[in-house]
Design an enzyme around this catalytic site. Structure first.
Site, PDB file in Angstrom:
ATOM      1  N   GLU A 261       6.809  24.136 -19.439  1.00  0.00           N
ATOM      2  CA  GLU A 261       7.069  25.446 -19.919  1.00  0.00           C
ATOM      3  C   GLU A 261       7.698  26.338 -19.293  1.00  0.00           C
ATOM      4  O   GLU A 261       7.665  26.926 -18.298  1.00  0.00           O
ATOM      5  CB  GLU A 261       5.977  25.759 -21.199  1.00  0.00           C
ATOM      6  CG  GLU A 261       6.826  27.090 -22.059  1.00  0.00           C
ATOM      7  CD  GLU A 261       5.537  27.573 -22.694  1.00  0.00           C
ATOM      8  OE1 GLU A 261       4.528  26.932 -23.060  1.00  0.00           O
ATOM      9  OE2 GLU A 261       6.107  28.178 -23.224  1.00  0.00           O
TER      10      GLU A 261
ATOM     11  N   MET B 259      -1.452  27.511 -18.192  1.00  0.00           N
ATOM     12  CA  MET B 259      -0.558  26.869 -19.478  1.00  0.00           C
ATOM     13  C   MET B 259      -1.589  25.601 -19.911  1.00  0.00           C
ATOM     14  O   MET B 259      -2.161  24.722 -19.683  1.00  0.00           O
ATOM     15  CB  MET B 259       0.753  25.920 -17.951  1.00  0.00           C
ATOM     16  CG  MET B 259       1.457  24.998 -19.275  1.00  0.00           C
ATOM     17  SD  MET B 259       2.634  26.076 -19.920  1.00  0.00           S
ATOM     18  CE  MET B 259       2.502  24.766 -21.546  1.00  0.00           C
TER      19      MET B 259
ATOM     20  N   ASN C 130      -1.024  22.674 -21.333  1.00  0.00           N
ATOM     21  CA  ASN C 130      -0.576  20.959 -21.354  1.00  0.00           C
ATOM     22  C   ASN C 130      -0.954  20.108 -22.426  1.00  0.00           C
ATOM     23  O   ASN C 130      -2.717  20.044 -21.590  1.00  0.00           O
ATOM     24  CB  ASN C 130      -0.208  20.202 -19.419  1.00  0.00           C
ATOM     25  CG  ASN C 130       0.151  22.076 -19.056  1.00  0.00           C
ATOM     26  OD1 ASN C 130       1.549  22.558 -18.768  1.00  0.00           O
ATOM     27  ND2 ASN C 130      -0.348  22.014 -17.634  1.00  0.00           N
TER      28      ASN C 130
ATOM     29  N   GLU D 196      -5.450  29.328 -24.449  1.00  0.00           N
ATOM     30  CA  GLU D 196      -5.140  27.589 -23.680  1.00  0.00           C
ATOM     31  C   GLU D 196      -5.451  26.744 -24.732  1.00  0.00           C
ATOM     32  O   GLU D 196      -4.792  25.762 -25.283  1.00  0.00           O
ATOM     33  CB  GLU D 196      -5.403  27.562 -22.046  1.00  0.00           C
ATOM     34  CG  GLU D 196      -4.425  28.865 -21.417  1.00  0.00           C
ATOM     35  CD  GLU D 196      -3.044  29.190 -21.688  1.00  0.00           C
ATOM     36  OE1 GLU D 196      -2.532  28.117 -22.248  1.00  0.00           O
ATOM     37  OE2 GLU D 196      -3.437  30.491 -21.290  1.00  0.00           O
TER      38      GLU D 196
ATOM     39  N   HIS E 253      -3.874  26.391 -27.993  1.00  0.00           N
ATOM     40  CA  HIS E 253      -2.809  26.499 -28.213  1.00  0.00           C
ATOM     41  C   HIS E 253      -3.034  24.847 -28.508  1.00  0.00           C
ATOM     42  O   HIS E 253      -1.833  24.233 -29.164  1.00  0.00           O
ATOM     43  CB  HIS E 253      -2.094  26.523 -27.002  1.00  0.00           C
ATOM     44  CG  HIS E 253      -1.451  27.705 -26.681  1.00  0.00           C
ATOM     45  ND1 HIS E 253      -0.661  28.296 -27.351  1.00  0.00           N
ATOM     46  CD2 HIS E 253      -1.071  28.346 -25.496  1.00  0.00           C
ATOM     47  CE1 HIS E 253       0.209  29.593 -26.866  1.00  0.00           C
ATOM     48  NE2 HIS E 253      -0.248  29.300 -26.067  1.00  0.00           N
TER      49      HIS E 253
END
Ligand code: B3K
Ligand code: ZN
Length: 856
Positions: free
Chosen positions: A128, A262, A264, A297, A300
């Site tokens: 990202e 992040m 992922n 995270e 998300h």
């Protein structure tokens, strides 16, 4: 940009929201093979595409940057695409086809930490926003979603990617992610890692394997993060009905990382500073932050991954919502008022200056050059505030119905702010077109309040006004939820919290049948991200500090007293306001109040905040005078409390085994504040004792900081260094403290010396931020009249830009407030900005930031 910069801004492409066009092809599936080698990794892609029937843009363009194309074919026949530095274009069949390509990349040479790179011998990725295009040719845009199968070939013991494991063997592993995702959520990790395993059973009975993967030696720092992960999984099921959707959830800790973490899919990658925790090496603040980031995270997975963004202009769709959700989580896990107050302090410290300066942009921007420059406090924190306002306006029940509809309607889609608002409109029947201005208009509204009382009727008149921001000279009135309460002279509430809905530029609200003129408590819980302007007296502030039942406004009353006192000290050289000192002493001793709340009350207003207030008041801020006032205030408070400080210190000391829970952390925060006052008087005895005996980093660190601030910590600083020099994360604290505790005269010099320290490196963003971030955060040191702080930062940014544009560009924000200061400082800063701009070969990231700041 000016000619002096030596750059032509037209050379940089600008992307516009209005130009959105969907990709002309469906991506049916993606198959990747990685043959890992530090300087020559081969990536082989097999991607099935189907042309869309009525594509607005039928061109087959694949992003690709810094890739060596070895071969490409379509349906098995070799092709020779037109390759540019941004990607490739190729002629394609009219029907479904298989694209195959092999590229070579250099992970070990990738210091930008974007794409596939190496950190301490391990491979990891950061895609990202637009990093996947540095891994292979692909339509690298969030609205292109597909399922991925990944084969990793390498000698590393652990080979990870997204989704569920398909096969693991010596030298190779295969992963399949069944959930269609955009390329920015792709991840790969390979290294000789060890894991901290656990399991979680979801509410529908799915067994999930959990792992935190770390470098050998860090295994004992994973338990807290794992616990936070399980709490997050449970909370999302309970609060939002969201369940995890894969068989495995992996977290990996990486030392070299540009941001916190992040999300992922199924393979979150974390900056090691945001996941590794132990009582000996982490402070209470670290523990709280780790818990919040792990939650963020994880959340998300639904708000970002299952429902993603159509394009990067919609970034706040996932970030604002996920910040809002992680704040709810922290409020539930810890103290809601303390979380709210801390968030507002943070918003004012980071988002307000952005919104009031040259970098001001809407929560949903309409243009950018480099999207990485838009991972800002405006997108994240103001984005979350906007959701908080929406929830307040529609009510809790409607909010949760709207969210249910959002998940049901948009699962698997790449969405826009329009889609988001529509679920609220459909749930509530409200017209949210005016509310949408919060997304499209930049700038912080100023809310002016006037009051009148006549014959039992109390009238509040509000006027809203937003100053022009870059590219937006005119602003329209927004919907502002103003939560208020009214108190009578005894401090009793005569009107409990009520939300006024302001929609006009100027609006009057009346409250009838009141026995006497009430004291208003306005903007309770900080119900809207605005600047409240109200003529009020210190007596009234003190009254609210004593009586307001809304904890946020109670704190705010104290905070505004502190600010008023500090402003008059700086402007007139007056002594600290005795009434405020008095109120503070009472609070400090009031054991009925939450210690964490008392610690917040003792936290002085930031010096940058005082500078901004002076600037708005028409006074040119003098950073040295602001620092002097802060010192005088702290010294006066310490002296007035002299007799009771040792007792208060003893009474608030937390003994026994360390626990990072919110209650103990709050007590330690208060104790740390008291220690810093005491250290001003006792020659550092108590702090030295605490430093020597502390068995946890929180107490050791607060003792060291108190000593260093009082210029009495040299021995302890050396001892600390010697004890912890092998621990990267603790060393970051040591580096930062050297600068943060320095006197204004010495801050830049100390920072300069530290950049020559053997443990300083430009290659590790944490270390760079420890030194340069601490300098930028040292208001009087950074803005020292010599300009040494400015030139040191510029010199280091120029050096870092060659290696790591993202972290460089972000750090340029240190200069964003330059127009506040006197003309000498402005010239010094401008010269440094121009020096960066003309340094040659500047990255797109840094070039954009410097031009925006210079064009103020
Ligand atoms: N989504 C990432 C941030 C990516 C930043 C790219 N420059 C972390 C987060 O917000 O959760
Ligand atoms: Zn996020």
């Amino acid at each position: 940009m000016t000619a002096a910069t030596g750059h032509d801004s037209t050379a940089q492409q600008t992307f516009y929201l209005k130009d959105y066009t969907p990709f002309g092809f469906e991506v049916d599936s993606v198959d990747l093979t990685f043959r890992l080698a530090p300087n020559a990794t081969r990536v082989i892609s097999r991607i099935h595409f189907t042309p869309k029937a009525d594509a607005a843009d039928p061109q087959f363009f694949l992003h690709g940057e810094k890739l060596k194309l070895i071969s490409a074919s379509i349906d098995g026949v070799a092709v020779t695409p037109d390759v540019t530095p941004e990607g490739l274009v190729c002629t394609t069949p009219d029907t479904a086809f298989l694209w195959e390509a092999e590229v070579e990349i250099d992970p070990a040479g990738n210091t930008a930490l974007e794409g596939l790179y190496m950190s301490n011998g391990m491979y990891c990725t950061q895609c990202e926003a637009e990093g996947f295009r540095k891994i292979t040719y692909y339509p690298d845009r969030p609205d292109v979603m597909s399922t991925f199968t990944v084969r990793i070939e390498g000698d590393e013991e652990v080979l990870l990617s997204n989704g569920n494991p398909v096969s693991q063997g010596a030298g190779a592993a295969e992963w399949h992610d069944p959930w269609p995702k955009p390329a920015y959520l792709f991840a790969l990790v390979a290294g000789d890692l060890v894991n901290h395993p656990d399991t979680f059973t979801t509410k529908s009975g799915r067994a999930v394997e959990l792992n935190i993967w770390v470098r050998p030696g860090d295994e004992d720092k994973c338990a807290f993060g794992m616990d936070a992960l399980k709490k997050s999984m449970t909370w999302d099921e309970q609060a939002y009905g969201r369940e995890y959707d894969l068989d495995i959830f992996n977290i990996v800790a990486v030392d070299d990382f540009n941001m916190g973490a992040m999300e992922n899919k199924g393979l979150n990658i974390f900056n090691s500073s945001c996941v590794l925790a132990s009582p000996e090496t982490s402070t209470d603040a670290n523990f709280e932050r780790i818990e919040a980031i792990i939650a963020h995270e994880y959340f998300h997975n639904w708000t970002g991954n299952r429902i993603t963004c159509r394009d990067w202009f919609q970034l706040c769709l996932k970030e604002g919502l996920t910040v809002f959700r992680d704040a709810q989580f922290t409020s539930d896990m810890r103290s809601a008022p303390v979380k709210r107050i801390s968030d507002v302090i943070d918003l004012r410290a980071r988002q307000f200056p952005e919104d009031q300066g040259p970098l001001s942009h809407p929560v949903r921007p309409e243009e950018f050059q480099e999207i990485n420059n838009f991972y800002t406090a405006t997108i994240y924190e103001k984005g979350a505030e906007v959701i908080g306002m929406l929830k307040r306006l529609v009510g809790d029940g409607a909010y949760s119905r709207a969210l249910d509809l959002y998940f049901e309607r948009h699962d698997g889609q790449a969405c826009t702010i329009e889609d988001w608002l529509k679920v609220f409109e459909d749930t509530t029947g409200r017209d949210l077109s005016q509310f949408k201005r919060w997304y499209s208009q930049a700038g912080t509204p100023r809310l002016k309040v006037d009051e009148a009382y006549e014959e039992g009727t109390y009238t509040l008149t509000f006027e809203q006004d937003t100053a022009p921001t870059p590219g937006q000279p005119q602003k329209d009135p927004r919907v502002i939820p103003i939560a208020i309460g009214l108190l009578n002279d005894n401090g009793d509430e005569v009107l409990p919290t009520t939300v006024l809905e302001m929609t006009e530029a100027k609006q009057v609200f009346e409250f009838k049948d009141l026995a006497s003129k009430p004291v208003p408590s306005i903007l309770r819980e900080f119900s809207a991200p605005v600047v409240l302007e109200r003529e009020t007296s210190n007596a009234e502030r003190a009254f609210l500090l004593a009586h307001d039942s809304d904890p946020f406004n109670q704190w705010e009353a104290g905070n505004s007293l502190a600010r008023a006192s500090r402003l008059s000290m700086v402007k007139t050289g007056s002594a600290p306001d005795p009434a405020y000192l008095d109120a503070l002493q009472k609070l400090l001793r009031d054991d009925t109040l939450d210690p964490a709340f008392r610690a917040l009350m003792l936290q002085p207003p930031s010096q940058s905040d005082i500078a901004q207030a002076l600037f708005e008041d028409g006074t040119v801020p003098d950073p040295q005078k602001i620092d002097d006032a802060a010192e005088t205030f702290a010294m006066t408070l310490a002296q007035q409390l002299a007799d009771s400080l040792p007792r208060l210190y003893a009474a608030t000391t937390v003994d026994g085994p360390y626990s990072p829970d919110a209650t103990s952390a709050g007590k330690r925060a208060l104790n740390g504040r008291i220690l810093s006052l005491l250290t001003r008087l006792d020659g550092g005895d108590a702090a030295a004792r605490q430093f020597a005996s502390a068995d946890n980093m929180t107490q050791q660190y607060s003792a060291l900081a108190s000593l260093m601030k009082a210029e009495k910590g040299e021995t302890q600083s050396i001892a600390f260094f010697e004890k912890w020099q092998a621990d990267r994360l603790v060393m970051d604290k040591w580096f930062a403290l050297q600068v943060a505790c320095a006197s204004p005269d010495r801050a830049a010099g100390i920072a300069a010396d530290l950049t020559r320290h053997p443990l300083f490196t430009l290659k590790n963003p944490n270390r760079f931020r420890a030194v340069m971030g601490a300098l930028a955060g040292h208001h009087a040191g950074f803005h020292h009249a010599s300009g040494a702080g400015y030139s040191l930062l510029a010199e280091n940014l120029i050096a870092l830009d060659k290696l790591n544009p993202q972290t460089t560009a972000r750090m340029c924000t240190a200069f964003q407030t330059w127009k506040r200061y006197d003309s000498d400082r402005q010239s010094l800063i401008k010269a440094q900005l121009q020096r960066i701009a003309s340094s040659g070969g500047l990255s797109r990231d840094t070039n954009e930031m410097v031009s925006r700041i210079l064009n103020a």
